[in-house]
Write an enzyme that holds these catalytic residues in place. Structure first.
Site, mmCIF file in Angstrom:
data_model
loop_
_atom_site.group_PDB
_atom_site.id
_atom_site.type_symbol
_atom_site.label_atom_id
_atom_site.label_comp_id
_atom_site.label_asym_id
_atom_site.label_seq_id
_atom_site.Cartn_x
_atom_site.Cartn_y
_atom_site.Cartn_z
ATOM 1 N N SER A 11 0.831 -1.210 0.000
ATOM 2 C CA SER A 11 0.000 0.000 0.000
ATOM 3 C C SER A 11 0.871 1.268 0.000
ATOM 4 O O SER A 11 0.419 2.328 -0.406
ATOM 5 C CB SER A 11 -0.881 -0.006 1.244
ATOM 6 O OG SER A 11 -0.074 -0.147 2.402
ATOM 7 N N GLY A 43 -5.105 -0.412 5.390
ATOM 8 C CA GLY A 43 -5.516 -1.072 6.642
ATOM 9 C C GLY A 43 -6.866 -0.661 7.179
ATOM 10 O O GLY A 43 -7.484 -1.389 7.946
ATOM 11 N N CYS A 73 2.112 -6.473 1.471
ATOM 12 C CA CYS A 73 1.178 -5.847 2.412
ATOM 13 C C CYS A 73 0.338 -6.921 3.104
ATOM 14 O O CYS A 73 -0.301 -7.746 2.433
ATOM 15 C CB CYS A 73 0.272 -4.904 1.618
ATOM 16 S SG CYS A 73 -0.973 -4.078 2.598
ATOM 17 N N ASN A 74 0.331 -6.901 4.420
ATOM 18 C CA ASN A 74 -0.454 -7.891 5.166
ATOM 19 C C ASN A 74 -1.943 -7.732 4.889
ATOM 20 O O ASN A 74 -2.665 -8.718 4.738
ATOM 21 C CB ASN A 74 -0.204 -7.743 6.669
ATOM 22 C CG ASN A 74 1.116 -8.343 7.090
ATOM 23 O OD1 ASN A 74 1.177 -9.452 7.579
ATOM 24 N ND2 ASN A 74 2.200 -7.615 6.882
ATOM 25 N N THR A 75 -2.401 -6.484 4.858
ATOM 26 C CA THR A 75 -3.834 -6.246 4.658
ATOM 27 C C THR A 75 -4.264 -6.746 3.274
ATOM 28 O O THR A 75 -5.321 -7.374 3.129
ATOM 29 C CB THR A 75 -4.150 -4.741 4.807
ATOM 30 O OG1 THR A 75 -3.526 -4.249 6.005
ATOM 31 C CG2 THR A 75 -5.629 -4.495 4.891
ATOM 32 N N HIS A 186 5.089 -2.471 8.670
ATOM 33 C CA HIS A 186 5.825 -1.430 9.402
ATOM 34 C C HIS A 186 6.438 -1.911 10.717
ATOM 35 O O HIS A 186 7.395 -1.308 11.207
ATOM 36 C CB HIS A 186 4.887 -0.279 9.759
ATOM 37 C CG HIS A 186 4.473 0.561 8.601
ATOM 38 N ND1 HIS A 186 3.908 0.047 7.456
ATOM 39 C CD2 HIS A 186 4.532 1.913 8.416
ATOM 40 C CE1 HIS A 186 3.636 1.034 6.614
ATOM 41 N NE2 HIS A 186 4.004 2.170 7.180
HETATM 42 N N1 DGL Z 1 1.066 -2.263 4.515
HETATM 43 C C1 DGL Z 1 -0.004 -2.341 5.488
HETATM 44 C C2 DGL Z 1 -0.003 -3.743 6.119
HETATM 45 O O1 DGL Z 1 0.990 -4.432 6.131
HETATM 46 C C3 DGL Z 1 0.133 -1.266 6.564
HETATM 47 C C4 DGL Z 1 -0.148 0.136 6.065
HETATM 48 C C5 DGL Z 1 -1.560 0.299 5.550
HETATM 49 O O2 DGL Z 1 -2.511 0.277 6.355
HETATM 50 O O3 DGL Z 1 -1.716 0.412 4.353
HETATM 51 O O4 DGL Z 1 -1.017 -4.166 6.596
#
Ligand code: DGL
Length: 265
Positions: A11, A43, A73-75, A186
């Protein structure tokens, strides 16, 4: 052997923690990194929007003729990975399976705390993946939406961040967790502070390193690794450019990022 680039997207610039891990393990690979900085954060968005954005991210990377894609990205992994894997032919690897394996690597893990964005927690993707493999495991999920802005503000070792962390972590520590899964791009930046706060009673796990190992296995199985004698090249494309993102990129990558270009999706 295949010397085409890998595509990695996030993201924003947080996914550069995954880029760093991939570069360390697979230095011969060219990488095209896409950070959707114009629309970060993911997120707090709805699953439908996250899927739409992720699909556009993948389409951009496919236009760059990448050989495989990492959803850093986890989300995005939590909400979009199955759809993306079904829709596209190239190998697509996410971060959740890697994180789950990192947790399970220590058979003593019994009580696991997961911290992540609201979106990742709402998906229960980590909890489901862990429960499937270890139904006896106690899993406590905690959304920690204030952490991304604090990290981006570089308030890492800062009293406000410590206080926020204390509030977020207390319910997990009350449940006597033995493992803390950092389920967000992060959070690896918080490891020294977290370690100091919770001591070595709790094992801290993040998915960046395991994700790179996963990717290596996937590429090896398909005979798609780049020649190991090459020196890989990194290019960074962002959907919005600002000085803030360049500074952040440096902190996530631990070095000056190469030329960053702005792209439209
Ligand atoms: N990259 C997002 C994650 O790993 C964190 C930042 C966002 O909320 O976009 O979930």
């Amino acid at each position: 052997m295949n010397n085409s680039a890998l595509g990695i997207f996030d993201s924003g610039v947080g996914g550069l923690t995954v880029v760093r891990a991939v570069q360390e393990l697979l230095p011969g690979e060219d990488i095209v990194y896409l950070g959707d900085t114009a629309r970060v954060p993911y997120g707090s968005k709805s699953p439908e929007t996250i899927r739409r954005f992720s699909d556009e991210d993948v389409r951009y990377l496919l236009q760059q003729e990448v050989k495989a894609i990492v959803v850093a990205c986890n989300t995005a992994t939590a909400h979009a990975l199955p759809m993306l894997q079904e829709r596209y032919q190239v190998p697509i690897v996410g971060v959740i399976e890697a994180g789950v394996e990192a947790v399970l690597a220590d058979p003593r893990a019994q009580r696991v705390g997961i911290i992540a964005t609201r979106g990742t927690i709402a998906s229960h993707a980590y909890q489901q993946a862990l429960s499937l493999r270890r139904p006896d495991m106690v899993i406590i999920e905690q959304a920690t939406p204030l952490l991304v802005p604090l990290i981006e503000e570089n308030w890492i070792d800062h009293p406000a961040t410590r206080q926020v962390l204390e509030t977020y972590l207390q319910p997990l520590l009350d449940q006597r967790i033995d493992t803390l899964m950092l389920a967000c791009t992060h959070y690896p930046l918080l490891v020294p502070v977290l370690q100091e706060m919770i001591g070595d009673r709790v094992r801290i796990v993040d998915s960046a390193t395991t994700c790179a190992l996963h990717l290596q296995q996937e590429l090896r199985q398909r005979d798609m690794l780049a020649e190991p004698t090459r020196q890989g090249n990194l290019s960074i494309a962002l959907t919005d450019l600002s000085e803030q993102f360049e500074n952040l990129a440096k902190r996530f990558l631990h070095k000056c990022p190469p030329n960053i270009s702005r792209v439209e999706l």
